[in-house]
Design a protein around this motif. Sequence first.
Motif, PDB file in Angstrom:
ATOM      1  N   LEU A 154       0.847  -1.487   0.053  1.00  0.00           N
ATOM      2  CA  LEU A 154      -0.227   0.163  -0.032  1.00  0.00           C
ATOM      3  C   LEU A 154       1.432   1.310  -0.425  1.00  0.00           C
ATOM      4  N   ASP A 155       0.623   2.006  -1.385  1.00  0.00           N
ATOM      5  CA  ASP A 155       1.748   3.516  -1.436  1.00  0.00           C
ATOM      6  C   ASP A 155       1.090   4.609  -1.666  1.00  0.00           C
ATOM      7  N   GLY A 156       1.404   5.697  -0.400  1.00  0.00           N
ATOM      8  CA  GLY A 156       0.754   6.781   0.234  1.00  0.00           C
ATOM      9  C   GLY A 156       0.443   7.238  -1.685  1.00  0.00           C
ATOM     10  N   ASP A 157       1.365   7.661  -2.373  1.00  0.00           N
ATOM     11  CA  ASP A 157       0.922   8.155  -3.619  1.00  0.00           C
ATOM     12  C   ASP A 157       0.109   7.316  -4.550  1.00  0.00           C
ATOM     13  N   LYS A 177      -3.974  12.677   9.733  1.00  0.00           N
ATOM     14  CA  LYS A 177      -4.824  11.899  10.264  1.00  0.00           C
ATOM     15  C   LYS A 177      -6.149  10.767   9.709  1.00  0.00           C
ATOM     16  N   GLU A 178      -6.588  11.359   8.496  1.00  0.00           N
ATOM     17  CA  GLU A 178      -7.606  10.705   8.491  1.00  0.00           C
ATOM     18  C   GLU A 178      -6.444   9.808   7.360  1.00  0.00           C
ATOM     19  N   ASN A 179      -6.251  10.320   6.754  1.00  0.00           N
ATOM     20  CA  ASN A 179      -5.373   9.369   5.407  1.00  0.00           C
ATOM     21  C   ASN A 179      -4.615   7.660   5.913  1.00  0.00           C
ATOM     22  N   ILE A 180      -4.041   7.849   7.238  1.00  0.00           N
ATOM     23  CA  ILE A 180      -3.805   6.932   7.958  1.00  0.00           C
ATOM     24  C   ILE A 180      -4.338   6.703   8.702  1.00  0.00           C
ATOM     25  N   ARG A 181      -5.948   7.126   9.508  1.00  0.00           N
ATOM     26  CA  ARG A 181      -6.741   6.316   9.476  1.00  0.00           C
ATOM     27  C   ARG A 181      -7.772   5.308   8.848  1.00  0.00           C
TER      28      ARG A 181
END
Length: 200
Positions: free
Chosen positions: A60-63, A81-85
């Motif tokens: 799972l890659d950030g971009d 924060k929501e991205n990581i959640r």
Amino acid sequence: MAANNIVWHDASISKEERQVRNSYPSYVLWFTGLSGSGKSTLANALARYLYESSIQTYVLDGDNIRHGLNKDLGFTDQDRKENIRRIGEVSKLFVDSGQIVITAFISPFREDRQQVKEILAENEFFEVYVKCSIDECEIRDPKGLYKKARNNEIKHFTGIDSPYEEPETPAITVDTEHQTIEQSVLQIVQFLRERNLILS
């Protein structure tokens, strides 16, 4: 607002059954580090190494995630924060499916990484600090983002005008500033073998 009238439906195949079928446990290797530290390159190199050893993983890659699932999020602290959640919840689903998940996200805040760890069972979350100084990352600048941040073309850029909180007790620290990707992959593989997280 949380939806009402929702009841959890148990799966007919358990996580444990899938792990037995695979002959290895499922868990998350959570790569964190500055932009340009080599997280994505290392994650994919590790995935390829494990694949050649008949071990199934998914990166799972950030971009990549921001192209779809999280394309509605920006880069404010709240959106980060929501991205990581969300990624934490997706990672948990992959672990439930019996997969080894390798994530490559800056994930700058310790609290957010801890929250992901807490939604997983014991020994299902391993924080991998991809260590590289900001000076070296800025020299590399593979996407030209540091240059844009220095020119005020990008706001809330980690390491420039948004903080990065280094892991205090990572499961493993990989120094990509002073060792090659190949060396880093072997370091992680050795870590996995020592803890019986892979058998080959």
